[in-house]
Design a protein around this motif. Structure first.
Motif, PDB file in Angstrom:
ATOM      1  N   GLU A   9      10.171  -4.506 -12.497  1.00 26.41           N
ATOM      2  CA  GLU A   9       9.389  -4.016 -10.663  1.00 26.41           C
ATOM      3  C   GLU A   9      10.867  -2.555 -11.481  1.00 26.41           C
ATOM      4  N   MET A  12       8.586   0.152 -12.707  1.00 25.41           N
ATOM      5  CA  MET A  12       7.367   0.262 -12.240  1.00 25.41           C
ATOM      6  C   MET A  12       7.736   1.111 -11.302  1.00 25.41           C
ATOM      7  N   ARG A  13       8.443   0.751 -10.549  1.00 28.07           N
ATOM      8  CA  ARG A  13       9.236   1.867  -9.566  1.00 28.07           C
ATOM      9  C   ARG A  13       9.296   3.572  -9.340  1.00 28.07           C
ATOM     10  N   TYR A  55      -0.773   2.313  -9.838  1.00 27.74           N
ATOM     11  CA  TYR A  55      -0.319   0.342  -9.775  1.00 27.74           C
ATOM     12  C   TYR A  55      -0.195   0.048  -9.019  1.00 27.74           C
ATOM     13  N   GLN A  56      -1.397  -1.124  -9.744  1.00 28.58           N
ATOM     14  CA  GLN A  56      -1.517  -2.685  -8.459  1.00 28.58           C
ATOM     15  C   GLN A  56      -0.741  -3.837  -8.530  1.00 28.58           C
ATOM     16  N   ARG A  57      -0.110  -4.275  -7.898  1.00 27.76           N
ATOM     17  CA  ARG A  57       1.090  -5.197  -7.353  1.00 27.76           C
ATOM     18  C   ARG A  57       0.777  -5.973  -6.040  1.00 27.76           C
ATOM     19  N   ARG A  58       0.974  -6.770  -5.751  1.00 23.64           N
ATOM     20  CA  ARG A  58       1.539  -8.319  -5.423  1.00 23.64           C
ATOM     21  C   ARG A  58       2.118  -8.088  -4.190  1.00 23.64           C
ATOM     22  N   PRO A  61       5.163 -11.574  -4.273  1.00 25.09           N
ATOM     23  CA  PRO A  61       4.842 -12.074  -6.355  1.00 25.09           C
ATOM     24  C   PRO A  61       4.117 -13.591  -6.586  1.00 25.09           C
ATOM     25  N   MET A  67      -2.233  -7.173  -2.061  1.00 21.66           N
ATOM     26  CA  MET A  67      -2.502  -6.060  -2.988  1.00 21.66           C
ATOM     27  C   MET A  67      -2.042  -5.219  -2.531  1.00 21.66           C
ATOM     28  N   TYR A  69      -0.965  -0.482  -3.639  1.00 20.63           N
ATOM     29  CA  TYR A  69      -0.912  -0.240  -5.360  1.00 20.63           C
ATOM     30  C   TYR A  69       0.238   1.416  -4.644  1.00 20.63           C
TER      31      TYR A  69
END
Length: 86
Positions: A9, A12-13, A55-58, A61, A67, A69
C-alpha cells in the motif's frame, strides 16, 4: 516461472499520491477555465481507464465495496489537453 512482484500500500501511495478531491483542488489553481461539470467527469473516466494514471482500491480491505481511486501526479498532463493554464 517469472519473478514475483509485490507492491505494498505504501508503494501504491507513492505512485498514486492524490485523491480525486486533491486533483480537483490542483486543477482549480492551475487552470483559468476549470469547472466541475460533465467535461471534468468525462476526463476522470478516461484517466480511470488508464492504469498508469489511476489505481482503484478498496476503502476497507475485507469488503468488496466501497471502492476509490488514487491518481498519479501525471493526470495534470491529461487535464492540460482540455483546459487553459493560468
Amino acid at each position: 516461472d517469472g519473478i514475483k512482484v509485490s507492491l505494498s500500500e505504501e508503494n501504491m501511495r507513492q505512485r498514486f499520491p492524490w485523491t480525486r478531491q486533491e486533483v480537483i483542488e490542483k486543477c482549480k489553481t492551475r487552470y483559468s477555465d476549470f469547472k466541475q461539470n460533465q467535461t471534468m467527469r468525462d476526463i476522470f473516466k478516461e484517466i480511470q481507464a488508464n492504469p498508469k494514471l489511476s489505481y482503484q482500491r478498496r476503502l476497507y480491505p475485507t469488503k468488496p465495496r466501497p471502492m476509490t481511486y488514487l491518481y498519479s501526479s501525471n493526470v495534470l498532463q491529461e487535464f492540460d489537453k482540455h483546459y487553459t493554464k493560468s
